[in-house]
Every structure is written in C-alpha cells, then in structure tokens.
Design a protein around this motif. Structure first.
Motif, mmCIF file in Angstrom:
data_model
loop_
_atom_site.group_PDB
_atom_site.id
_atom_site.type_symbol
_atom_site.label_atom_id
_atom_site.label_comp_id
_atom_site.label_asym_id
_atom_site.label_seq_id
_atom_site.Cartn_x
_atom_site.Cartn_y
_atom_site.Cartn_z
ATOM 1 N N THR A 79 0.825 -1.205 0.000
ATOM 2 C CA THR A 79 0.000 0.000 0.000
ATOM 3 C C THR A 79 0.860 1.257 0.000
ATOM 4 N N THR A 80 1.895 1.281 0.839
ATOM 5 C CA THR A 80 2.771 2.459 0.860
ATOM 6 C C THR A 80 3.492 2.635 -0.472
ATOM 7 N N LEU A 81 3.841 1.522 -1.129
ATOM 8 C CA LEU A 81 4.500 1.598 -2.431
ATOM 9 C C LEU A 81 3.556 2.148 -3.495
ATOM 10 N N VAL A 82 2.309 1.687 -3.476
ATOM 11 C CA VAL A 82 1.328 2.148 -4.458
ATOM 12 C C VAL A 82 1.063 3.641 -4.289
ATOM 13 N N VAL A 83 0.960 4.098 -3.039
ATOM 14 C CA VAL A 83 0.739 5.525 -2.785
ATOM 15 C C VAL A 83 1.913 6.347 -3.316
ATOM 16 N N SER A 84 3.139 5.885 -3.071
ATOM 17 C CA SER A 84 4.321 6.602 -3.548
ATOM 18 C C SER A 84 4.358 6.635 -5.073
ATOM 19 N N LEU A 85 4.069 5.506 -5.703
ATOM 20 C CA LEU A 85 4.064 5.455 -7.165
ATOM 21 C C LEU A 85 2.971 6.354 -7.733
ATOM 22 N N ALA A 86 1.804 6.334 -7.105
ATOM 23 C CA ALA A 86 0.696 7.179 -7.575
ATOM 24 C C ALA A 86 1.065 8.657 -7.485
ATOM 25 N N LYS A 87 1.748 9.058 -6.422
ATOM 26 C CA LYS A 87 2.170 10.451 -6.292
ATOM 27 C C LYS A 87 3.182 10.820 -7.371
ATOM 28 N N SER A 88 4.027 9.877 -7.733
ATOM 29 C CA SER A 88 4.999 10.130 -8.790
ATOM 30 C C SER A 88 4.302 10.314 -10.135
ATOM 31 N N PRO A 173 6.005 7.515 6.166
ATOM 32 C CA PRO A 173 6.270 8.919 6.497
ATOM 33 C C PRO A 173 6.602 9.768 5.272
ATOM 34 N N LEU A 174 7.295 9.159 4.284
ATOM 35 C CA LEU A 174 7.628 9.898 3.065
ATOM 36 C C LEU A 174 6.381 10.180 2.243
ATOM 37 N N ASP A 175 5.441 9.240 2.250
ATOM 38 C CA ASP A 175 4.165 9.465 1.549
ATOM 39 C C ASP A 175 3.430 10.656 2.143
ATOM 40 N N LEU A 176 3.514 10.797 3.450
ATOM 41 C CA LEU A 176 2.797 11.871 4.132
ATOM 42 C C LEU A 176 3.556 13.195 4.103
ATOM 43 N N ALA A 177 4.873 13.131 3.895
ATOM 44 C CA ALA A 177 5.703 14.325 4.035
ATOM 45 C C ALA A 177 5.727 15.207 2.794
ATOM 46 N N PHE A 178 5.727 14.626 1.614
ATOM 47 C CA PHE A 178 5.855 15.458 0.406
ATOM 48 C C PHE A 178 5.212 14.775 -0.795
ATOM 49 N N PRO A 181 7.084 14.506 -7.487
ATOM 50 C CA PRO A 181 7.009 13.310 -8.349
ATOM 51 C C PRO A 181 8.366 12.667 -8.610
ATOM 52 N N VAL A 182 9.414 13.481 -8.673
ATOM 53 C CA VAL A 182 10.751 12.927 -8.930
ATOM 54 C C VAL A 182 11.224 12.124 -7.725
ATOM 55 N N ALA A 183 11.059 12.697 -6.531
ATOM 56 C CA ALA A 183 11.470 12.000 -5.322
ATOM 57 C C ALA A 183 10.692 10.695 -5.156
#
Length: 295
Positions: A79-88, A173-178, A181-183
């Motif tokens: 789930t955390t990976l999907v959220v990070s990828l979606a933000k990217s 925490p990274l998903d919530l912090a910023f 898209p590059v990061a």
C-alpha cells in the motif's frame, strides 16, 4: 582411593520438526555420566547436557508458511509503495514531467541492487543471532547457506514480511511528508526492489521449468538476478555475487575488490574478522533437500 570414569553417548540427530524463530534447529543430545567411588560410599551422579544445533528445515514446516500477520505486513508495504508510485505519476502528469520521474525510478532500481549487495555482504560476514534489530535476519541468512533450497519452499508473505515491515515504516512517512514526483519516482522503485528482493532471491534458486515464463525471461535479459549468477554465491569461498535484485553490480564489486577493501578496513580499525576469511565449515556446507531427492 578414588576411581572416576566419564562416558559420552552421542545420539543420532533428531530430525523432527523443531522450530526456532524462523528456522528449525537440530537437537543433539550429549549424555555425560560420571561416577566417583571413595572409601565412603557416595551416590552416583549423572549429568545431562543438551546442546542445540541446526537441522535441515522440512518442506511442511510451519515456519515456512505464511500467517495472517505476514500477509497484513505485506499488504501494508504494498500500500505504501502504491501511494508513492501514484504520487509520482499524478505529480508528473500535473507538472508535465515524465523524463525526470522515470530517470529517478531507474536510479532507484540500480541503487537497490547495490544496496542489496552491501546489506547481504554485511549480514553474511558480521554479527550473529544476538545482534540487535537484525539478529533474526543474520541467523536466517547463515542457515540459507546450508539449506539454500528452503527459500523456494517459503510461502510468499512468509518470505517478504520482514522487509515489508521495514518498507511500511520507512515509506509511509515519506508518503505523508511530500508530493514531489521525482522523489517519489526514486522512492517507489527503490523500495519496491528492496521489498521484493527476497522474492527475486527465491526465484534465483528456483528450477527453470517451475518458474513463470516471464520471470525466466527477465532473468535471462538481466533485469532480475539469474539462477546461474547467484549460484556462484553458494560456492566456496562464498565471498562474491552478493547482489540479489538484478545482479548488475556483482561484477563491478567483485572485480574492484570493494568488499575485500571494506573487510580490511574494518579489521584494522575494529579488529573484527569477516566470516569469508575463515575456511568454510560444516555450517556452510550445503545439504540437499532429502525429501526432494527421495521423491
């Protein structure tokens, strides 16, 4: 006058399913009997000493099976990976960026392979089961050298849950912090490769005929670590081919003697010798899967 004698009765290994954390252990029983006779009669004394040793895991061992706790941690990590990828992806589309997140993702993939090699080298050569935080992983990797085929018998969530827990606490925490898209392009790819590196590792021990065709194709083109390349890590002196994502860094690290240089530096600074400097002993001698060989 006193007469003493001592007799040891070594028993054959007990190969029943005896679990210890995530790896079963073999129980050797050593019985030591001692008797002393003097001018005054004394009661004979017997001492029983029980020592633990490792035993080859069995294919039906419960420590190789997934639990609901394992599945929940893998679900949380994914789930955390999907959220990070979606933000990217969404951030890249919104800002009309696509090359930068893609390059960041590729960098994450490349560095994940390097990171897997450095970590694998460290826990192969230093520490033991009592090491804080990573003791269980060190113990598991040590046992893996003796019974490498066991990883193919671990169920999916059982194999990934430890790394999934780390990814959950790191990426959330990274998903919530910023929202950059590059990061997140880097974070999502790097974390994905680290979390699933144990699955790539398991596939590297699999039989080609039993692996999915897509996995075999990715191994053949070098996207995933190949069976042949990782097989070199399980041959004496067990000090090379540590990377288990793509294996792309293995040649660079081995030819440059990078790990040997780190070992020398740690030895002269801290006086700690890596396991790779010692002659391989019985704990590193690979045993075959008896149940498979008898089938």
């Amino acid at each position: 006058m006193a007469v003493s004698f001592q007799t040891k009765y070594p028993l054959r290994p007990i190969t029943n399913n005896i679990s210890r954390t995530q790896r079963p252990s073999l129980l050797h029983v050593r019985v030591t009997c001692s008797a002393t006779t003097t001018t005054k009669p004394q009661t004979n004394r017997e001492k029983l000493v029980v020592e633990k040793r490792f035993v080859s895991p069995l294919s039906n061992d419960p420590t190789l099976q997934s639990t609901w706790s394992h599945r929940l941690w893998v679900a949380a990590g994914c789930t955390t990976l999907v959220v990070s990828l979606a933000k990217s992806i969404t951030g890249g589309v919104g800002s009309h960026l696509w090359l930068e997140p893609a390059l960041a993702g590729y960098a994450g993939y490349v560095l994940a392979d390097l990171g897997s090699g450095v970590y694998h080298w460290a826990i192969d050569n230093y520490g033991d089961e009592s090491t804080p935080l990573v003791g269980a992983q060190i113990e598991a990797f040590q046992g893996h050298h003796k019974w490498p085929w066991t990883i193919t018998k671990r169920q999916f969530a059982n194999n990934l849950h430890a790394l999934a827990r780390v990814i959950t606490f790191t990426v959330l925490p990274l998903d919530l912090a910023f929202d950059d898209p590059v990061a997140h392009g880097f974070v999502s790819t790097f974390a994905f490769c680290i979390m699933f590196s144990q699955q790539f590792h398991a596939w590297a021990h699999g039989t080609k005929s039993k692996l999915p065709p897509l996995v075999v194709a990715l191994q053949d083109v070098g996207v995933l670590v190949s069976r042949k390349e990782h097989g070199e890590h399980h041959r004496a002196p067990y000090n090379n081919n540590y990377c288990i994502v793509s294996g792309a860094w293995n040649k660079v690290l081995d030819e440059s003697k990078a790990f040997e240089a780190l070992e020398m530096m740690l030895y002269f600074k801290l006086g700690v010798r890596p396991r790779s400097w010692s002659e391989p002993n019985s704990e590193w001698t690979e045993e075959t899967d008896i149940s498979t060989s008898q089938a």
